[in-house]
Design an enzyme around this catalytic site. Structure first.
Site, PDB file in Angstrom:
ATOM      1  N   CYS A  39      12.876  -5.281  -8.472  1.00 35.85           N
ATOM      2  CA  CYS A  39      12.784  -6.684  -8.901  1.00 35.85           C
ATOM      3  C   CYS A  39      12.748  -6.784 -10.422  1.00 35.85           C
ATOM      4  CB  CYS A  39      11.565  -7.379  -8.294  1.00 35.85           C
ATOM      5  SG  CYS A  39      11.541  -9.168  -8.582  1.00 35.85           S
TER       6      CYS A  39
ATOM      7  N   CYS B 277      17.572 -13.899 -12.045  1.00 35.19           N
ATOM      8  CA  CYS B 277      17.426 -12.813 -11.073  1.00 35.19           C
ATOM      9  C   CYS B 277      17.842 -11.515 -11.749  1.00 35.19           C
ATOM     10  CB  CYS B 277      18.282 -13.070  -9.837  1.00 35.19           C
ATOM     11  SG  CYS B 277      18.201 -11.766  -8.593  1.00 35.19           S
TER      12      CYS B 277
END
Length: 333
Positions: free
Chosen positions: A254, A91
């Site tokens: 992101c 992530c």
């Protein structure tokens, strides 16, 4: 006050997206690697993820990370990424949040102007370079795992759109990259429900008709992210909305999605190495990406990306579980 568990956390947000960094209360998860620890956690401890991410302690777009001792000698910390939908192998926004928290709390020796932190993740070793001034973290540049394109110009049948064209790329997770104009939906927050529904339908169709599988690790597979590219997006500046399973938008640009997007643009001959790429989120925040190296994975060309973004500590907390609580695993509404 009665509690059967106490979890210590430092909460942060990375360009708008939360990262709840769990610094204590979980203990060392069994496993010789962080990928093995992720598998053990999913099988035996996933109730802790649900408790910490789901309502009422979290929310539908909650994200976090559990700090662990590293499993490899060249890393400073191990990290297990958790969110409402499960445990991601990697992530990007979470890594930026973790690195910022480690510096801001003094959990690593802080060096100016750059503090380098080596993180052991389920996807591999990730290096975070934290820009520090007057003891405070100003930004983080992370070197992500090699990213690659699994396929360009693929199509999938999606009701009610018919055939939808997409590129499939990997940046730590798999991403279907779709031009929003092909769906006939205007890039506007007022259309967020329609955009999210389209993204979820595309994910489901891809996983049913052409499920992606990592060529180096068959345990990594499936499409839980759809990058909906806004009209006018290019290899210099791309605006997008990132639809994520089971039903929310990434607030940040992101990090792994930025990596996948750069791999896609590079494969199309549009983005060269050592060139800045501005990836803008649905709420208008930015990551700056660069491709710094080429490689190969089982015959597939790869590129190594870096991502630069900012995170801010929002608070510290102790999360508890009262033995009388009717929602020991939280809930999803």
């Amino acid at each position: 006050m009665r509690t059967s568990r106490v979890f210590h956390s430092v909460d942060s947000h990375t360009e708008g997206m939360p990262t709840r960094v769990i610094t204590g209360g979980v203990g060392t998860i069994p496993g010789a690697t962080m990928f093995e620890r992720r598998a053990y956690f999913l099988e035996h401890l996933d109730h802790l993820r649900e408790l910490l991410m789901n309502e009422p302690r979290g929310h539908a777009a909650m994200s976090g990370a559990i700090l662990q001792p590293p499993t490899r000698p060249d890393a400073d910390f191990g990290v297990l990424y958790i969110e409402v939908s499960g445990c991601l192998p990697m992530c990007g926004h979470g890594t930026i949040g973790v690195a910022t928290v480690l510096v801001e709390t003094g959990m690593v020796p802080v060096v100016e102007p750059v503090t380098t932190i080596r993180l052991d993740t389920p996807a591999g070793l990730v290096i975070a370079e934290v820009q520090v001034r007057d003891g405070a973290a100003e930004s983080v540049t992370l070197t992500n795992v090699p990213s690659f394109v699994l396929g360009l110009d693929r199509t999938v049948e999606v009701a009610p759109f018919g055939k939808v064209r997409y590129d499939m790329a990997f940046g730590g997770n798999f991403y279907a990259i779709v031009d929003l104009a092909d769906l006939g939906i205007e890039f506007d927050r007022g259309n967020k429900d329609e955009m999210l529904a389209a993204g979820l339908s595309i994910m489901a169709a891809i996983d049913e008709q052409d499920r992606p599988v990592h060529p180096g690790n068959p345990e990594i597979g499936g499409c839980h992210h759809v990058y909906l590219a806004a009209p006018g997006s290019d290899a210099k500046h791309s605006r997008h909305a990132m639809a994520i399973y089971p039903g929310w938008f990434d607030r940040s640009p992101c990090g792994t999605g930025t990596s996948a997007r750069m791999a896609q643009l590079h494969a199309r001959g549009q983005l060269e190495l050592h060139t800045d790429f501005d990836n803008e989120s649905f709420i208008g925040t930015h990551f700056i990406g660069r491709l710094v190296e080429q490689g190969e994975l089982n015959g597939i060309p790869t590129v190594t990306p870096t991502i630069t973004g900012r995170a801010w500590v929002t608070g510290t907390a102790q999360y508890m579980l009262d033995p009388r609580d009717p929602f020991p695993r939280g809930f999803v509404l």
